[in-house]
Design a protein around this motif. Structure first.
Motif, PDB file in Angstrom:
ATOM      1  N   LYS A  81      28.953  64.480  36.117  1.00 28.52           N
ATOM      2  CA  LYS A  81      29.936  64.253  35.062  1.00 28.52           C
ATOM      3  C   LYS A  81      31.241  63.659  35.597  1.00 28.52           C
ATOM      4  O   LYS A  81      32.013  63.082  34.833  1.00 28.52           O
ATOM      5  CB  LYS A  81      30.199  65.525  34.268  1.00 28.52           C
ATOM      6  N   GLN A  82      31.507  63.759  36.899  1.00 23.20           N
ATOM      7  CA  GLN A  82      32.727  63.185  37.468  1.00 23.20           C
ATOM      8  C   GLN A  82      32.549  61.715  37.865  1.00 23.20           C
ATOM      9  O   GLN A  82      33.425  60.903  37.636  1.00 23.20           O
ATOM     10  CB  GLN A  82      33.186  64.004  38.668  1.00 23.20           C
ATOM     11  N   THR A  83      31.383  61.386  38.448  1.00 22.88           N
ATOM     12  CA  THR A  83      31.177  60.019  38.939  1.00 22.88           C
ATOM     13  C   THR A  83      30.308  59.167  38.020  1.00 22.88           C
ATOM     14  O   THR A  83      30.312  57.944  38.134  1.00 22.88           O
ATOM     15  CB  THR A  83      30.513  60.043  40.336  1.00 22.88           C
ATOM     16  N   GLY A  84      29.508  59.817  37.149  1.00 27.62           N
ATOM     17  CA  GLY A  84      28.603  59.081  36.273  1.00 27.62           C
ATOM     18  C   GLY A  84      27.332  58.630  36.975  1.00 27.62           C
ATOM     19  O   GLY A  84      26.512  57.937  36.381  1.00 27.62           O
ATOM     20  N   GLU A  85      27.128  59.041  38.219  1.00 26.67           N
ATOM     21  CA  GLU A  85      25.941  58.637  38.976  1.00 26.67           C
ATOM     22  C   GLU A  85      24.762  59.558  38.686  1.00 26.67           C
ATOM     23  O   GLU A  85      24.940  60.739  38.373  1.00 26.67           O
ATOM     24  CB  GLU A  85      26.224  58.696  40.485  1.00 26.67           C
ATOM     25  N   ASN A  86      23.567  59.009  38.861  1.00 24.18           N
ATOM     26  CA  ASN A  86      22.350  59.802  38.787  1.00 24.18           C
ATOM     27  C   ASN A  86      22.329  60.686  40.041  1.00 24.18           C
ATOM     28  O   ASN A  86      22.311  60.183  41.164  1.00 24.18           O
ATOM     29  CB  ASN A  86      21.131  58.879  38.738  1.00 24.18           C
ATOM     30  N   GLY A 134       3.278  55.832  25.416  1.00 24.21           N
ATOM     31  CA  GLY A 134       3.061  57.199  24.959  1.00 24.21           C
ATOM     32  C   GLY A 134       4.399  57.887  24.729  1.00 24.21           C
ATOM     33  O   GLY A 134       5.455  57.315  24.937  1.00 24.21           O
ATOM     34  N   ARG A 135       4.343  59.127  24.298  1.00 30.05           N
ATOM     35  CA  ARG A 135       5.563  59.837  23.918  1.00 30.05           C
ATOM     36  C   ARG A 135       5.940  60.837  24.999  1.00 30.05           C
ATOM     37  O   ARG A 135       5.156  61.674  25.401  1.00 30.05           O
ATOM     38  CB  ARG A 135       5.326  60.566  22.604  1.00 30.05           C
ATOM     39  N   LYS A 136       7.154  60.707  25.478  1.00 33.11           N
ATOM     40  CA  LYS A 136       7.706  61.683  26.412  1.00 33.11           C
ATOM     41  C   LYS A 136       9.015  62.172  25.845  1.00 33.11           C
ATOM     42  O   LYS A 136       9.658  61.490  25.067  1.00 33.11           O
ATOM     43  CB  LYS A 136       7.974  61.061  27.778  1.00 33.11           C
ATOM     44  N   ASN A 137       9.421  63.295  26.263  1.00 33.91           N
ATOM     45  CA  ASN A 137      10.716  63.833  25.884  1.00 33.91           C
ATOM     46  C   ASN A 137      11.658  63.593  27.056  1.00 33.91           C
ATOM     47  O   ASN A 137      11.436  64.124  28.145  1.00 33.91           O
ATOM     48  CB  ASN A 137      10.581  65.331  25.602  1.00 33.91           C
ATOM     49  N   LEU A 138      12.691  62.798  26.834  1.00 30.65           N
ATOM     50  CA  LEU A 138      13.621  62.439  27.899  1.00 30.65           C
ATOM     51  C   LEU A 138      15.025  62.923  27.554  1.00 30.65           C
ATOM     52  O   LEU A 138      15.500  62.720  26.447  1.00 30.65           O
ATOM     53  CB  LEU A 138      13.640  60.921  28.082  1.00 30.65           C
ATOM     54  N   LEU A 139      15.688  63.560  28.537  1.00 29.43           N
ATOM     55  CA  LEU A 139      17.027  64.078  28.323  1.00 29.43           C
ATOM     56  C   LEU A 139      17.938  63.668  29.477  1.00 29.43           C
ATOM     57  O   LEU A 139      17.525  63.736  30.636  1.00 29.43           O
ATOM     58  CB  LEU A 139      17.006  65.612  28.255  1.00 29.43           C
ATOM     59  N   LYS A 140      19.166  63.268  29.153  1.00 26.72           N
ATOM     60  CA  LYS A 140      20.214  63.074  30.149  1.00 26.72           C
ATOM     61  C   LYS A 140      21.096  64.306  30.090  1.00 26.72           C
ATOM     62  O   LYS A 140      21.569  64.686  29.023  1.00 26.72           O
ATOM     63  CB  LYS A 140      21.058  61.843  29.827  1.00 26.72           C
ATOM     64  N   ILE A 141      21.311  64.924  31.244  1.00 29.18           N
ATOM     65  CA  ILE A 141      22.090  66.155  31.307  1.00 29.18           C
ATOM     66  C   ILE A 141      23.260  65.957  32.256  1.00 29.18           C
ATOM     67  O   ILE A 141      23.078  65.508  33.392  1.00 29.18           O
ATOM     68  CB  ILE A 141      21.221  67.330  31.773  1.00 29.18           C
ATOM     69  N   LEU A 142      24.459  66.291  31.798  1.00 28.03           N
ATOM     70  CA  LEU A 142      25.662  66.192  32.619  1.00 28.03           C
ATOM     71  C   LEU A 142      25.841  67.467  33.421  1.00 28.03           C
ATOM     72  O   LEU A 142      25.876  68.569  32.867  1.00 28.03           O
ATOM     73  CB  LEU A 142      26.905  65.965  31.747  1.00 28.03           C
ATOM     74  N   LEU A 143      25.960  67.313  34.749  1.00 28.17           N
ATOM     75  CA  LEU A 143      26.204  68.466  35.626  1.00 28.17           C
ATOM     76  C   LEU A 143      27.543  68.308  36.320  1.00 28.17           C
ATOM     77  O   LEU A 143      27.966  67.251  36.659  1.00 28.17           O
ATOM     78  CB  LEU A 143      25.115  68.576  36.698  1.00 28.17           C
TER      79      LEU A 143
END
Length: 168
Positions: A49-54, A159-168
């Motif tokens: 959440k500070q740098t925006g990097e993966n 196909g269908r996957k559930n994808l989430l981006k989570i801020l840590l």
């Protein structure tokens, strides 16, 4: 007389053979079909959440430093992969969810030294009209309880996957 008896015996033997060999056994319409569905999957991209990097890419994390545990299933999930740079979802953690039946499943993911994510999902049994598979399981209600997140889609996924981006 002997020839006629022999011919009659052979005719009876031939008719008996044809009767039993031509009769088809009734088969179940489901016989020989594989009746398993593709395993359920949830994909996670952890963003600093500070740098925006993966986080996975920037820190070169692998599955050895990421621990996933469930409150309903005593042991850790058996299958967890991280997509690499040859994949359109580079840096995505994919959890392959075991077929455990209907219910609510809370679990957590410890991402190295970056934090713990508390999540849950629901599995519902749905009736089907297919005689070979009278019901199937659907995953729904994926919720992240401990961190801000958003759902996203990726055009490279078939196909269908559930994808989430989570801020840590």
């Amino acid at each position: 007389m002997k020839t006629k008896t022999y011919a009659l015996f052979m005719l009876i033997l031939l008719v008996t053979y044809l009767e039993f060999s031509c009769k088809k056994a009734e088969r179940s319409p489901c016989e020989g079909l594989l009746n398993e569905s593709q395993p359920k999957q949830i994909g996670f991209v952890f963003i600093n959440k500070q740098t925006g990097e993966n986080i996975i890419i920037a820190n070169k994390l692998d599955t050895a430093v990421i621990k996933t545990t469930s409150a309903n299933i005593v042991k850790s999930y058996p299958k967890m992969i991280i997509n690499n740079d040859r994949n359109p979802l580079n840096g995505t953690l994919i959890l392959i969810i075991p077929e455990t039946g209907e219910g609510d499943y809370p679990f957590s993911i410890d991402v190295a030294n970056f934090g713990r994510v508390e999540l849950s999902y629901s599995i519902n049994q749905i009736k089907s009209n297919d005689i070979c598979k009278p019901y199937y399981y659907s995953m729904s209600s994926i919720e992240v309880k401990s961190h801000p997140f958003e759902y996203f889609e990726n055009e490279h996924i078939l196909g269908r996957k559930n994808l989430l981006k989570i801020l840590l």
